[in-house]
Motif scaffolding. Sequence first.
Motif, mmCIF file in Angstrom:
data_model
loop_
_atom_site.group_PDB
_atom_site.id
_atom_site.type_symbol
_atom_site.label_atom_id
_atom_site.label_comp_id
_atom_site.label_asym_id
_atom_site.label_seq_id
_atom_site.Cartn_x
_atom_site.Cartn_y
_atom_site.Cartn_z
ATOM 1 N N PRO A 66 0.942 -1.191 0.073
ATOM 2 C CA PRO A 66 0.007 0.038 -0.087
ATOM 3 C C PRO A 66 0.895 1.039 0.079
ATOM 4 N N VAL A 67 0.258 2.180 -0.059
ATOM 5 C CA VAL A 67 0.950 3.807 -0.204
ATOM 6 C C VAL A 67 0.233 4.603 0.809
ATOM 7 N N LEU A 68 1.018 5.144 1.808
ATOM 8 C CA LEU A 68 0.340 6.239 2.518
ATOM 9 C C LEU A 68 0.887 7.659 2.174
ATOM 10 N N VAL A 69 -0.164 8.469 2.382
ATOM 11 C CA VAL A 69 0.002 9.974 1.911
ATOM 12 C C VAL A 69 -0.232 10.826 3.176
ATOM 13 N N GLY A 70 0.231 11.989 3.079
ATOM 14 C CA GLY A 70 0.267 12.931 4.279
ATOM 15 C C GLY A 70 -0.903 13.861 4.139
ATOM 16 N N SER A 71 -1.595 13.821 2.945
ATOM 17 C CA SER A 71 -2.596 14.915 2.665
ATOM 18 C C SER A 71 -3.392 14.434 1.611
ATOM 19 N N PRO A 72 -5.055 14.591 1.892
ATOM 20 C CA PRO A 72 -5.744 14.006 0.560
ATOM 21 C C PRO A 72 -5.511 14.809 -0.637
ATOM 22 N N ARG A 122 -3.849 5.318 1.652
ATOM 23 C CA ARG A 122 -4.462 5.591 2.761
ATOM 24 C C ARG A 122 -3.846 6.965 3.446
ATOM 25 N N MET A 123 -4.400 7.511 4.401
ATOM 26 C CA MET A 123 -3.822 8.731 5.343
ATOM 27 C C MET A 123 -4.020 8.174 6.678
ATOM 28 N N VAL A 128 3.272 11.276 13.976
ATOM 29 C CA VAL A 128 4.306 10.950 13.393
ATOM 30 C C VAL A 128 4.548 10.731 12.044
ATOM 31 N N ALA A 129 3.841 9.902 11.706
ATOM 32 C CA ALA A 129 3.723 9.205 10.134
ATOM 33 C C ALA A 129 3.465 10.519 9.318
ATOM 34 N N ILE A 130 2.297 11.307 9.738
ATOM 35 C CA ILE A 130 1.987 12.392 8.639
ATOM 36 C C ILE A 130 3.195 13.284 8.725
ATOM 37 N N ASP A 131 3.917 13.478 9.612
ATOM 38 C CA ASP A 131 4.945 14.494 9.649
ATOM 39 C C ASP A 131 5.978 13.814 8.778
ATOM 40 N N LEU A 132 6.478 12.650 8.775
ATOM 41 C CA LEU A 132 7.310 12.080 7.737
ATOM 42 C C LEU A 132 6.754 12.228 6.377
ATOM 43 N N LEU A 133 5.430 11.652 6.176
ATOM 44 C CA LEU A 133 4.965 11.875 4.621
ATOM 45 C C LEU A 133 4.774 13.219 4.105
ATOM 46 N N LYS A 134 4.535 14.322 4.949
ATOM 47 C CA LYS A 134 4.610 15.534 4.483
ATOM 48 C C LYS A 134 6.143 15.971 4.243
ATOM 49 N N PHE A 136 8.648 13.865 3.236
ATOM 50 C CA PHE A 136 9.226 13.184 2.204
ATOM 51 C C PHE A 136 8.307 13.107 0.955
ATOM 52 N N GLY A 137 6.967 12.870 0.971
ATOM 53 C CA GLY A 137 6.016 12.537 -0.092
ATOM 54 C C GLY A 137 5.459 11.079 0.264
ATOM 55 N N PRO A 138 4.689 10.615 -0.669
ATOM 56 C CA PRO A 138 3.905 9.331 -0.672
ATOM 57 C C PRO A 138 4.992 8.317 -0.456
ATOM 58 N N MET A 139 4.575 7.175 0.331
ATOM 59 C CA MET A 139 5.390 6.136 0.665
ATOM 60 C C MET A 139 4.885 5.023 0.834
ATOM 61 N N ALA A 140 5.501 3.787 0.227
ATOM 62 C CA ALA A 140 5.202 2.445 0.201
ATOM 63 C C ALA A 140 5.276 2.016 1.498
ATOM 64 N N VAL A 141 4.181 1.672 2.163
ATOM 65 C CA VAL A 141 4.142 1.319 3.729
ATOM 66 C C VAL A 141 3.350 0.130 3.812
#
Length: 215
Positions: A66-72, A122-123, A128-134, A136-141
């Motif tokens: 899956p991919v996690l994102v920091g913002s819709p 998913r967001m 901590v997750a949101i800060d990292l995603l913001k 770096f950007g989208p991550m495979a997690v």
Amino acid sequence: MARRYDCTDVTDRKTGLREAASAVRRGELVVLPTDTVYGIGADAFSPDAVGDLLEAKGRGRNMPSPVLVGSPNTLHGLVTDFSESAWELVDAFWPGALTLVARHQPSLTWDLGDARGTVAVRMPLHPVAIDLLKEFGPMAVSSANLTGHPAPQDCDAAQEMLGDSVAVYLDGGPTPDSVPSSIVDVTGTTPVLLRTGAVSAEELCKVVPDLEVAP
């Protein structure tokens, strides 16, 4: 050797987030807390890094990451044919424990596994997750466990299983819940519940009354 940072400490958290983002940019793996379980993450746009993620877990390409994102708003660059119902689910349950399977933009040069033109995105509701995603950007997690073992709710359990295959561990303390995210397929005209998790079918139906449940 893996580095670990205590994200309950303000200074350590700041350093850890910077080091984790740098590690992901180098194609390395990191472990991060989410609102469900701890995840192992990599640059979603680096096939080598995603391959290392799957290898670290002992997971095959038949189970894409899956991919996690920091913002819709990030969705606009990742998915296509995203229905009104899909946006309504995002508005109602993000950030949170709802994963949406959508068609990804055909122009994207990523390889998450045998995803057949789709991405599970998913967001997470975790600072901590949101800060990292913001950062770096989208991550495979994916969950930070060896395949066949329980998904970890704390950093110790993740590190015990994954060891030095991970460059940076972000320790945010125990995760609030071990229940996985619910998964809804929004690739068709009608949303389909593929897995019931933290968000119940009843809650989902309040937003998308035409929801179908996969057999």
